[in-house]
Design a protein around this motif. Sequence first.
Motif, PDB file in Angstrom:
ATOM      1  N   MET A   1       0.805  -1.182   0.000  1.00 31.00           N
ATOM      2  CA  MET A   1       0.000   0.000   0.000  1.00 31.00           C
ATOM      3  C   MET A   1       0.858   1.260   0.000  1.00 31.00           C
ATOM      4  N   ALA A   2       2.029   1.193   0.579  1.00 30.97           N
ATOM      5  CA  ALA A   2       2.895   2.372   0.624  1.00 30.97           C
ATOM      6  C   ALA A   2       3.254   2.847  -0.778  1.00 30.97           C
ATOM      7  N   TRP A   3       3.425   1.920  -1.726  1.00 28.20           N
ATOM      8  CA  TRP A   3       3.758   2.313  -3.098  1.00 28.20           C
ATOM      9  C   TRP A   3       2.644   3.138  -3.715  1.00 28.20           C
ATOM     10  N   LEU A   4       1.414   2.824  -3.371  1.00 23.27           N
ATOM     11  CA  LEU A   4       0.282   3.573  -3.902  1.00 23.27           C
ATOM     12  C   LEU A   4       0.272   5.000  -3.368  1.00 23.27           C
ATOM     13  N   VAL A   5       0.545   5.145  -2.087  1.00 22.18           N
ATOM     14  CA  VAL A   5       0.555   6.468  -1.465  1.00 22.18           C
ATOM     15  C   VAL A   5       1.702   7.308  -2.016  1.00 22.18           C
ATOM     16  N   VAL A   6       2.874   6.705  -2.133  1.00 17.74           N
ATOM     17  CA  VAL A   6       4.034   7.437  -2.648  1.00 17.74           C
ATOM     18  C   VAL A   6       3.788   7.870  -4.087  1.00 17.74           C
ATOM     19  N   GLY A   7       3.329   6.957  -4.928  1.00 14.40           N
ATOM     20  CA  GLY A   7       3.062   7.283  -6.325  1.00 14.40           C
ATOM     21  C   GLY A   7       1.972   8.320  -6.488  1.00 14.40           C
ATOM     22  N   ALA A   8       0.907   8.200  -5.705  1.00 13.57           N
ATOM     23  CA  ALA A   8      -0.194   9.159  -5.786  1.00 13.57           C
ATOM     24  C   ALA A   8       0.266  10.548  -5.342  1.00 13.57           C
ATOM     25  N   PHE A   9       1.029  10.605  -4.271  1.00 16.22           N
ATOM     26  CA  PHE A   9       1.523  11.892  -3.773  1.00 16.22           C
ATOM     27  C   PHE A   9       2.392  12.584  -4.822  1.00 16.22           C
ATOM     28  N   ILE A  10       3.315  11.849  -5.407  1.00 15.08           N
ATOM     29  CA  ILE A  10       4.201  12.429  -6.419  1.00 15.08           C
ATOM     30  C   ILE A  10       3.411  12.815  -7.661  1.00 15.08           C
ATOM     31  N   GLY A  11       2.524  11.940  -8.118  1.00 15.33           N
ATOM     32  CA  GLY A  11       1.740  12.218  -9.316  1.00 15.33           C
ATOM     33  C   GLY A  11       0.849  13.437  -9.165  1.00 15.33           C
ATOM     34  N   ILE A  12       0.151  13.529  -8.053  1.00 10.09           N
ATOM     35  CA  ILE A  12      -0.725  14.684  -7.813  1.00 10.09           C
ATOM     36  C   ILE A  12       0.098  15.954  -7.667  1.00 10.09           C
ATOM     37  N   SER A  13       1.233  15.856  -7.001  1.00 12.48           N
ATOM     38  CA  SER A  13       2.107  17.027  -6.851  1.00 12.48           C
ATOM     39  C   SER A  13       2.594  17.519  -8.207  1.00 12.48           C
ATOM     40  N   MET A  14       2.972  16.594  -9.084  1.00 14.29           N
ATOM     41  CA  MET A  14       3.448  16.984 -10.408  1.00 14.29           C
ATOM     42  C   MET A  14       2.349  17.665 -11.216  1.00 14.29           C
ATOM     43  N   ILE A  15       1.126  17.184 -11.099  1.00 17.09           N
ATOM     44  CA  ILE A  15       0.007  17.799 -11.820  1.00 17.09           C
ATOM     45  C   ILE A  15      -0.281  19.193 -11.265  1.00 17.09           C
ATOM     46  N   LEU A  16      -0.315  19.328  -9.939  1.00 22.66           N
ATOM     47  CA  LEU A  16      -0.609  20.621  -9.326  1.00 22.66           C
ATOM     48  C   LEU A  16       0.473  21.656  -9.614  1.00 22.66           C
ATOM     49  N   LEU A  17       1.714  21.214  -9.693  1.00 23.19           N
ATOM     50  CA  LEU A  17       2.819  22.129  -9.984  1.00 23.19           C
ATOM     51  C   LEU A  17       3.004  22.356 -11.483  1.00 23.19           C
ATOM     52  N   LYS A  18       2.114  21.771 -12.276  1.00 24.21           N
ATOM     53  CA  LYS A  18       2.122  21.919 -13.736  1.00 24.21           C
ATOM     54  C   LYS A  18       3.416  21.390 -14.362  1.00 24.21           C
ATOM     55  N   LEU A  19       4.000  20.338 -13.761  1.00 22.31           N
ATOM     56  CA  LEU A  19       5.183  19.706 -14.331  1.00 22.31           C
ATOM     57  C   LEU A  19       4.813  18.651 -15.361  1.00 22.31           C
ATOM     58  N   THR A  20       3.578  18.201 -15.334  1.00 24.87           N
ATOM     59  CA  THR A  20       3.102  17.201 -16.272  1.00 24.87           C
ATOM     60  C   THR A  20       1.604  17.367 -16.455  1.00 24.87           C
ATOM     61  N   GLU A  21       1.072  16.720 -17.475  1.00 28.14           N
ATOM     62  CA  GLU A  21      -0.365  16.762 -17.697  1.00 28.14           C
ATOM     63  C   GLU A  21      -1.009  15.527 -17.099  1.00 28.14           C
ATOM     64  N   ARG A  22      -2.315  15.564 -16.987  1.00 25.01           N
ATOM     65  CA  ARG A  22      -3.044  14.481 -16.331  1.00 25.01           C
ATOM     66  C   ARG A  22      -2.918  13.145 -17.068  1.00 25.01           C
TER      67      ARG A  22
END
Length: 56
Positions: A1-22
């Motif tokens: 489950m930790a992998w899901l939290v880590v990946g989700a946190f990084i992915g959402i952060s990248m989207i919010l910071l406009k480093l990547t698209e959805r």
Amino acid sequence: MAWLVVGAFIGISMILLKLTERGTQIPFGPYLAAAGWMTLLWGNELMQFYFSLFSL
């Protein structure tokens, strides 16, 4: 489950910071490795915290 939290946190952060698209794919391996290290270092504490969320 930790992998899901880590990946989700990084992915959402990248989207919010406009480093990547959805729709951009994010590699799975680095986040799985990071979660493995988190589990190795703080596994017991993480499990206790997780289970404390469901006990009243």
